[in-house]
Scaffold this motif. Structure first.
Motif, mmCIF file in Angstrom:
data_model
loop_
_atom_site.group_PDB
_atom_site.id
_atom_site.type_symbol
_atom_site.label_atom_id
_atom_site.label_comp_id
_atom_site.label_asym_id
_atom_site.label_seq_id
_atom_site.Cartn_x
_atom_site.Cartn_y
_atom_site.Cartn_z
ATOM 1 N N ILE A 20 -19.713 -82.681 -52.333
ATOM 2 C CA ILE A 20 -18.391 -82.507 -51.735
ATOM 3 C C ILE A 20 -18.231 -83.569 -50.660
ATOM 4 O O ILE A 20 -19.083 -83.697 -49.775
ATOM 5 C CB ILE A 20 -18.249 -81.104 -51.104
ATOM 6 C CG1 ILE A 20 -18.367 -80.026 -52.174
ATOM 7 C CG2 ILE A 20 -16.925 -80.992 -50.339
ATOM 8 C CD1 ILE A 20 -18.522 -78.618 -51.633
ATOM 9 N N ILE A 21 -17.163 -84.358 -50.761
ATOM 10 C CA ILE A 21 -16.790 -85.287 -49.690
ATOM 11 C C ILE A 21 -15.670 -84.596 -48.941
ATOM 12 O O ILE A 21 -14.612 -84.319 -49.511
ATOM 13 C CB ILE A 21 -16.354 -86.655 -50.236
ATOM 14 C CG1 ILE A 21 -17.504 -87.296 -51.014
ATOM 15 C CG2 ILE A 21 -15.888 -87.553 -49.079
ATOM 16 C CD1 ILE A 21 -17.157 -88.607 -51.679
ATOM 17 N N LEU A 22 -15.918 -84.292 -47.686
ATOM 18 C CA LEU A 22 -15.035 -83.430 -46.916
ATOM 19 C C LEU A 22 -14.425 -84.177 -45.740
ATOM 20 O O LEU A 22 -15.138 -84.629 -44.844
ATOM 21 C CB LEU A 22 -15.855 -82.228 -46.417
ATOM 22 C CG LEU A 22 -15.141 -81.094 -45.741
ATOM 23 C CD1 LEU A 22 -14.111 -80.449 -46.670
ATOM 24 C CD2 LEU A 22 -16.145 -80.053 -45.288
ATOM 25 N N ASP A 23 -13.103 -84.333 -45.769
ATOM 26 C CA ASP A 23 -12.385 -84.913 -44.635
ATOM 27 C C ASP A 23 -12.389 -83.874 -43.522
ATOM 28 O O ASP A 23 -12.039 -82.718 -43.738
ATOM 29 C CB ASP A 23 -10.955 -85.262 -45.038
ATOM 30 C CG ASP A 23 -10.235 -86.090 -43.982
ATOM 31 O OD1 ASP A 23 -10.480 -85.878 -42.770
ATOM 32 O OD2 ASP A 23 -9.424 -86.937 -44.354
ATOM 33 N N MET A 24 -12.790 -84.264 -42.353
ATOM 34 C CA MET A 24 -12.926 -83.305 -41.267
ATOM 35 C C MET A 24 -11.594 -82.967 -40.595
ATOM 36 O O MET A 24 -11.507 -81.995 -39.850
ATOM 37 C CB MET A 24 -13.937 -83.818 -40.235
ATOM 38 C CG MET A 24 -15.310 -84.124 -40.849
ATOM 39 S SD MET A 24 -15.933 -82.886 -42.007
ATOM 40 C CE MET A 24 -16.611 -81.687 -40.901
ATOM 41 N N SER A 25 -10.548 -83.729 -40.881
ATOM 42 C CA SER A 25 -9.227 -83.489 -40.270
ATOM 43 C C SER A 25 -8.225 -83.031 -41.315
ATOM 44 O O SER A 25 -7.239 -83.706 -41.580
ATOM 45 C CB SER A 25 -8.728 -84.760 -39.582
ATOM 46 O OG SER A 25 -9.592 -85.133 -38.553
ATOM 47 N N MET A 26 -8.484 -81.876 -41.908
ATOM 48 C CA MET A 26 -7.579 -81.333 -42.917
ATOM 49 C C MET A 26 -6.632 -80.330 -42.272
ATOM 50 O O MET A 26 -6.972 -79.722 -41.250
ATOM 51 C CB MET A 26 -8.373 -80.614 -44.010
ATOM 52 C CG MET A 26 -9.220 -81.526 -44.838
ATOM 53 S SD MET A 26 -9.976 -80.665 -46.236
ATOM 54 C CE MET A 26 -10.979 -79.451 -45.417
ATOM 55 N N PRO A 27 -5.474 -80.152 -42.879
ATOM 56 C CA PRO A 27 -4.553 -79.123 -42.366
ATOM 57 C C PRO A 27 -5.075 -77.728 -42.695
ATOM 58 O O PRO A 27 -5.926 -77.559 -43.563
ATOM 59 C CB PRO A 27 -3.250 -79.407 -43.116
ATOM 60 C CG PRO A 27 -3.658 -80.120 -44.363
ATOM 61 C CD PRO A 27 -4.915 -80.887 -44.011
#
Length: 97
Positions: A20-27
């Protein structure tokens, strides 16, 4: 691809993923909280690579503390990112870079 943390949790509960590549600034649910929930779920064995525009050492530590196996900052440097992905998939261990 998930639009937010809640959708990411739903996808992981219904599909198999190697990484999983997870953007840390998600809504909605932040990447930090999403990582914590993933690591507390049946998906806990899936490696997570945190991706963030925040490049402070404290952000990296925060991502690792949340359960991510490694951290990379934006803008993306493709060779570096691919190396981190290979490291997480190949060894199942955290990268040191």
């Amino acid at each position: 691809m998930a639009e937010d943390g809640y959708q990411a949790l739903d996808l992981v509960s219904t599909q198999a993923f190697d990484l999983i590549i997870l953007d840390m600034s998600m809504p909605g649910l932040s990447g930090w909280e999403t990582a914590k929930k993933l690591k507390a779920s049946a998906a806990s064995s899936i490696p997570i690579l945190a991706l963030s525009a925040h490049a402070m050492s404290t952000d990296r530590k925060k991502a690792l503390d949340a359960g991510c196996g490694d951290f990379d900052s934006k803008p993306v440097n493709l060779p570096r990112l691919l190396g981190k992905i290979e490291g997480l998939l190949g060894s199942g261990q955290q990268s040191s870079t």
